[in-house]
Design a protein around this motif. Structure first.
Motif, PDB file in Angstrom:
ATOM      1  N   GLY A  12       0.818  -1.209   0.000  1.00  0.00           N
ATOM      2  CA  GLY A  12       0.000   0.000   0.000  1.00  0.00           C
ATOM      3  C   GLY A  12       0.850   1.257   0.000  1.00  0.00           C
ATOM      4  N   ALA A  36       2.416  -8.975  -2.754  1.00  0.00           N
ATOM      5  CA  ALA A  36       0.988  -8.662  -2.701  1.00  0.00           C
ATOM      6  C   ALA A  36       0.247  -9.646  -3.599  1.00  0.00           C
ATOM      7  CB  ALA A  36       0.740  -7.227  -3.154  1.00  0.00           C
ATOM      8  N   ASN A  41      -0.601  -4.186  -7.826  1.00  0.00           N
ATOM      9  CA  ASN A  41      -0.278  -3.367  -6.665  1.00  0.00           C
ATOM     10  C   ASN A  41       1.215  -3.079  -6.536  1.00  0.00           C
ATOM     11  OD1 ASN A  41      -2.990  -3.387  -5.956  1.00  0.00           O
ATOM     12  ND2 ASN A  41      -2.771  -5.152  -4.612  1.00  0.00           N
ATOM     13  N   THR A  42       2.037  -3.896  -7.185  1.00  0.00           N
ATOM     14  CA  THR A  42       3.490  -3.738  -7.045  1.00  0.00           C
ATOM     15  C   THR A  42       4.174  -3.271  -8.324  1.00  0.00           C
ATOM     16  OG1 THR A  42       3.809  -6.088  -7.594  1.00  0.00           O
ATOM     17  CG2 THR A  42       3.593  -5.512  -5.252  1.00  0.00           C
TER      18      THR A  42
END
Length: 274
Positions: A12, A36, A41-42
């Motif tokens: 996050g 993740a 998200n990465t």
């Protein structure tokens, strides 16, 4: 800073900020992994910072010397239990939490009572490397562990160590939640300035620059306490004196104290929930 292999479980904003601060500060990107469930998200971190990523917490945790847990508090128990169930050997690994409301004893009840755990409580200005982080170390954490964790969080701002775990909730009250207090105060000032005839943009600039300048005056005058700085702005019988008198008459200091206590109390409640 000693270079160790670090896996961030959870990618996050806060984890991303720490990773960004580390890499920009010269930490080897090849020693950092973000894990993740979704590569989405990465991907930005991989593209911009050349770190590695994973969708497999077990594999990335086994690889690491230090595991930074950045998932939501309500997910923390499941994530930790999964590491144990998957047979991850946590011996000699340092666990660093950047989540609120999860106690050292709760971590150790899942990961093992001899696990070295350091709780941290950063705030959102860490996204700009202007953060304030409180840290607490379990008895199992070595001085080397503490030094590493301190340097890790220094990548996104200033740090303060607390001697008692309960003080982490006081850190939440004084720093973790504090940006919202200032934003609320600034929001109220902007609203009134608009009522006084300024455009929204000009009202924001007036309030924004005053806040930035005031914070910088605090930083640049460490030899002066806050009361002195405040009094230096006030002329007897003047406009500022009247505003401050009104604040005090309406109980602003008491309101602030009650709000901070409420934040701390909620932190204690969360530790019983997660």
């Amino acid at each position: 800073m000693q270079h160790k292999k670090i896996t961030f479980i959870g990618a996050g904003n806060m984890a991303g900020s720490i990773i960004n601060g580390l890499v920009k500060g010269g930490y080897p990107a090849e020693l950092i992994c973000a894990s993740a469930p979704s590569l989405t998200n990465t991907q930005k971190l991989v593209t911009e910072l050349s770190i590695t990523s994973s969708q497999d917490n077990k594999q990335s945790a086994q690889w690491a010397d230090v595991i930074v847990l950045g998932v939501k508090p309500q997910m923390m128990a499941d994530v930790c239990q999964a590491l144990v169930d998957d047979g991850v050997d946590l011996t000699n690994k340092l666990i660093i939490s950047i989540a609120a409301g999860v106690s050292v004893s709760h971590f150790q009840s899942i990961l093992g009572k001899e696990t070295a755990v350091i709780r941290t409580m950063p705030n959102t200005p860490s996204l700009l490397q202007k953060g304030m982080t409180g840290l607490f170390a379990s008895q199992q954490a070595t001085e080397q562990d503490k030094h590493f964790a301190g340097e890790l969080m220094s990548a996104v701002g200033e740090i303060v160590w607390v001697a008692q775990e309960s003080q982490i909730n006081a850190v939440i009250a004084a720093a973790g939640s504090a940006p919202a207090y200032f934003f609320l105060f600034m929001e109220s000032m902007q609203k009134k300035a608009i009522e006084m005839g300024f455009s929204e943009a000009d009202a924001r600039l007036l309030v924004q620059q005053s806040a930035i300048g005031s914070a910088e005056m605090v930083k640049q005058n460490q030899h002066l306490d806050l009361t002195t700085l405040r009094n230096n702005v006030i002329s007897k019988g003047g406009t500022t004196a009247e505003a401050v008198r009104t604040f005090n008459e309406l109980g602003l200091p008491e309101i602030v104290a009650k709000a901070m206590q409420a934040a701390s109390d909620r932190g204690e409640e969360m530790e019983k929930l997660f």
